[in-house]
Each structure stands twice: as C-alpha cells, then as structure tokens.
Design an enzyme around this catalytic site. Structure first.
Site, PDB file in Angstrom:
ATOM      1  N   SER A   1       0.875  -0.640   0.103  1.00  0.00           N
ATOM      2  CA  SER A   1       0.105   0.153  -0.359  1.00  0.00           C
ATOM      3  C   SER A   1       0.986   0.795  -0.174  1.00  0.00           C
ATOM      4  CB  SER A   1      -0.740  -0.167   1.046  1.00  0.00           C
ATOM      5  OG  SER A   1      -1.754   1.050   1.577  1.00  0.00           O
TER       6      SER A   1
ATOM      7  N   TYR B   1      -2.715  -1.125  10.892  1.00  0.00           N
ATOM      8  CA  TYR B   1      -2.953  -1.670   9.242  1.00  0.00           C
ATOM      9  C   TYR B   1      -1.963  -1.318   8.489  1.00  0.00           C
ATOM     10  CZ  TYR B   1      -3.687  -1.789   4.509  1.00  0.00           C
ATOM     11  OH  TYR B   1      -4.262  -2.215   3.192  1.00  0.00           O
TER      12      TYR B   1
ATOM     13  N   LYS C   1       1.597  -3.507   7.026  1.00  0.00           N
ATOM     14  CA  LYS C   1       1.846  -3.376   5.285  1.00  0.00           C
ATOM     15  C   LYS C   1       3.747  -3.191   5.829  1.00  0.00           C
ATOM     16  CE  LYS C   1      -1.884  -4.141   3.320  1.00  0.00           C
ATOM     17  NZ  LYS C   1      -1.290  -5.678   2.542  1.00  0.00           N
TER      18      LYS C   1
END
Ligand code: NAD
Ligand code: WQD
Length: 340
Positions: free
Chosen positions: A124, A149, A153
């Site tokens: 991302s 979150y 990643k």
C-alpha cells in the site's frame, strides 16, 4: 501458470481472478470469506465462462495451506488476504497483526515447504508513512505509519526484504496500491463493504443509491487546490492487470517494489463533481471536520511500473466513477449472500 490467489473473493482479488482467467492462467482461490461473499466467485465465472477452484480456509491455517500446495501444482502466489480497515486496526491491533503479519508468515513458510518461491504481495502507499514528499517514489525509504494497518504492511515488506536477502530463490513483487476504485465494466462484481463504508467511493455510491443520506467531506481547509484532500485514484481493473505484469518479472530473484497509481492527484470535491456529471446523480454533501490520520495530498510517481512492468493505468476518472455506479445501481445491496 497455476496461480494461488489468497483473498481472491475480495474486492481487488475478484477483479484480478477475472483478468488471470481471461489471460489463460489456472487459478486456485483461498479465502475464509470473512469480508467477502462466495457470490463474487460465481460472478467471476459468469464473466469469464471459467470457474476458479475455491478453497474456503484461513491463510493462517498451515495444514490447509500444506494440503492446498500438495493438491495443486502452484507456480506463483498472489497474496491479497488481509484485514484493511484503518480505524478498526487502531481498535483491534492484535487481529490486524495476526492476520496481516502472522498470516503472511504462515503463507511464506508453507510456500517454502512446497518449494514455491514466487510471490506478488498487496502492499500500500501507506508504507511511505506520514512525512514523505510527493509524489511517492519507490527509491524512498519505508516510513512510519499512522496506524497498525499501515505498520502491518511495512512489517511484511521488511520481512520480505529480509527473506529475499537470505535466499536467492525468492522472487517477490510488493505492489504499492494507491486508491483503487470502480468496478468491472460488466457491473457483475464490485466493492461491497460491510456496514458503513470507510472509503470514499462506496460511501458516494451508497448515497446515490439511497442507502445513506449525505456524504461527509472530511475537511475543506487543507492546503490543496480546493481545500479537500487529494489522492491518486485508479480503476480496480487496471490495478488487477498490474498483478499479471508483476508475475512476468518474478523470473528475477529478490524483492521489487512498484507503485500502482495513475500519477495524478484528484481531490474529494473533484470526485464528487465528476461523479455527479457522469452519472446524473446528485450527492448531498456536508463539510465535516478533518478525519484523524488523513494526509492532505499524495499521489504516485508511477514511472517505475511503466518502465519495468510495461504497466500504466489506462482508464479515466470518468470510467472509474461510471463503473462504480454501474455496479452499485445494478446491485444496491451488494452481493447480499454473505457468509459472515
Ligand atoms: P477485501 O477485504 O475485499 O479482500 C480481502 C479478502 O481477504 C477478503 O475476501 C477476505 O475474506 C479475505 N481474508 C481476510 N482475512 C483472511 C484470512 N485470515 N484468511 C483467508 N482470507 C482472508 O480487501 P481488498 O480491498 O480487496 O484488499 C486486498 C488486499 O489489498 C489487502 O491485503 C489490502 O490490505 C490491500 N490493499 C487494499 C487497498 C484498498 O484500498 N482496497 C489499498 C492498498 C492495499
Ligand atoms: C479518500 C479521501 C478522505 C470518506 C485508505 C487507507 C489506505 C488505503 C486506501 C489500504 C480522503 C475522504 C473519505 C468519506 C471523505 N488502503 N473521505 N468522506 O484514506 O486515502 O486511504 O484506503 O491500504 O491505507 O488509509 O482512502 O477512501 O478512505 O479516503 O471525505 O466518507 O476521501 O478524507 O481524503 P484513504 P479513503
């Protein structure tokens, strides 16, 4: 090739399975359906006239992964399975690290046991962190994320780098998505979030279809052209095609990161105005306060993907918004048949 697609029933996964099947690949989907519907895969079959194999299992389930690799001769894995709601990740960090980080580790260990070393990972733009200058370039270091979150990643990208460094059999592409929106032009599959949408586009289409009263625009006092936040939105089918291009470069060992975006920044107000223009729908809007953690503006330098993968986003903002509305207007309640 025979490709294992984890999370293949989800939003980006289902669009990617369509493109893989249409390109002649064999596909095995592994998904626990915690945020998707089996109907999505029925629709994939309707679009492509081919049925992907489906295994309902958790990516953290080592025995299920071993059985899958034993039963199917997998050439490469595309790993979408994960949790993605930013605000929820702040409330439930353990769940996010468990699924996104431990789940990736379980998958990588199972791949290693099975002798499969080619992976495309769903990363991302959030990995650039809070302080990176725009446009984001792959030569920039991994940043510091604002939420679990994003940190999950960054952690997986870091562990993929270490893994590739330790063993030259690994060939991994980390695809850093910007803001995927839209739906397959058929209108048969699209984004179908559970509950109140966190993301802009599903919120807008749910207002248009009458499920929500008004869109709250989170801030109109940012230092941008019209005061609303700027993002790099790309069509989900273009994003899906980027995965096929990434499979082609997995002949080269090591970790390669690629930005997948259009390279163009678009504001929230521009999205609303363009949506209204191309669909003829009116979107009532309320100017609300800024959302915690939002950055004012970021977009991709997408030149590495163009040069190395031969990939460029082809569809326009109008296409993205028209296709998002086509999906939502044909399916006001989404896929409906949800397992959980
Ligand atoms: P999605 O929720 O629609 O798809 C994820 C899929 O993974 C779902 O089908 C879900 O049921 C499945 N899944 C979740 N946990 C699982 C588990 N433990 N075992 C097996 N399956 C599991 O999300 P999406 O938008 O399609 O995102 C796909 C990937 O891309 C995610 O890793 C996400 O973090 C990443 N990503 C998404 C965006 C975005 O804006 N949508 C942006 C950047 C990165
Ligand atoms: C876009 C813009 C909002 C909803 C998130 C994740 C990111 C990535 C993609 C996975 C922002 C504004 C939104 C609303 C609004 N996901 N907005 N009203 O925040 O850029 O990125 O999804 O990796 O990690 O953070 O996307 O769609 O939530 O918001 O005004 O009701 O729309 O403020 O400027 P975002 P988004």
């Amino acid at each position: 090739m025979q490709i294992l697609v984890t999370g293949g029933a989800g939003y980006i996964g289902s669009h990617t399975v369509v493109e893989l099947l249409q390109a002649g690949h064999e596909v095995v989907v592994l998904d626990n359906l915690c945020n998707s519907s089996p109907v999505a895969l029925e629709r994939v079959a309707q679009i492509t006239q081919r049925t992907p194999r489906f295994i309902q299992a958790d990516v953290r389930d080592a025995a299920a992964l071993d059985a899958l690799f034993a039963a199917h001769s997998i050439d490469a894995v595309i790993h979408f399975a994960g949790l993605k709601a930013v605000a929820e990740s702040v409330q439930k960090p353990l769940a996010y690290y468990d699924t996104n980080v431990s789940g990736s580790i379980q998958l990588l260990q199972a791949m290693q046991r099975a002798g499969v070393f080619r992976l495309v990972f769903s990363s991302s733009a959030t990995v650039y962190g809070l302080d990176a200058p725009v446009p984001y370039r792959e030569t920039m270091p991994l940043g510091r994320a604002a939420n679990p979150y994003g940190t999950s990643k960054i952690m997986v990208e870091q562990l993929l780098a270490d893994l590739c460094h330790s063993d030259s059999r690994w060939a991994v592409a980390a695809l850093r998505y910007f803001n995927p929106i839209g739906a397959h032009p058929s209108g048969l599959i699209g984004e179908d979030p559970s509950g109140i949408p966190n993301n802009l586009l599903p919120f807008i289409t749910q207002v248009a279809v009458g499920r929500r009263d008004a869109l709250s625009i989170f801030g109109n006092d940012y230092p941008t052209r019209d005061g609303s936040c700027v993002r790099d939105y790309l069509h989900v089918s273009d994003l899906a095609l980027g995965h096929l291009k990434a499979l082609d470069v997995l002949t080269q060992p090591g970790l390669q990161a690629f930005n997948l975006g259009t390279g163009q920044g678009v504001s929230v107000l521009q999205i609303v105005q363009t949506f209204e223009r191309v669909t003829g729908q009116t979107i009532p809007c309320i100017i609300a306060s800024r959302r915690a953690g939002d950055l004012p503006a970021f977009w991709a330098d997408a030149s590495k993907a163009a040069q190395t993968l031969g990939w460029q986003a082809a569809r326009s903002l109008e296409d993205m918004l028209r296709d998002a509305w086509h999906w939502q207007s044909l399916h006001p309640d989404g896929f409906v048949k949800k397992i959980s």
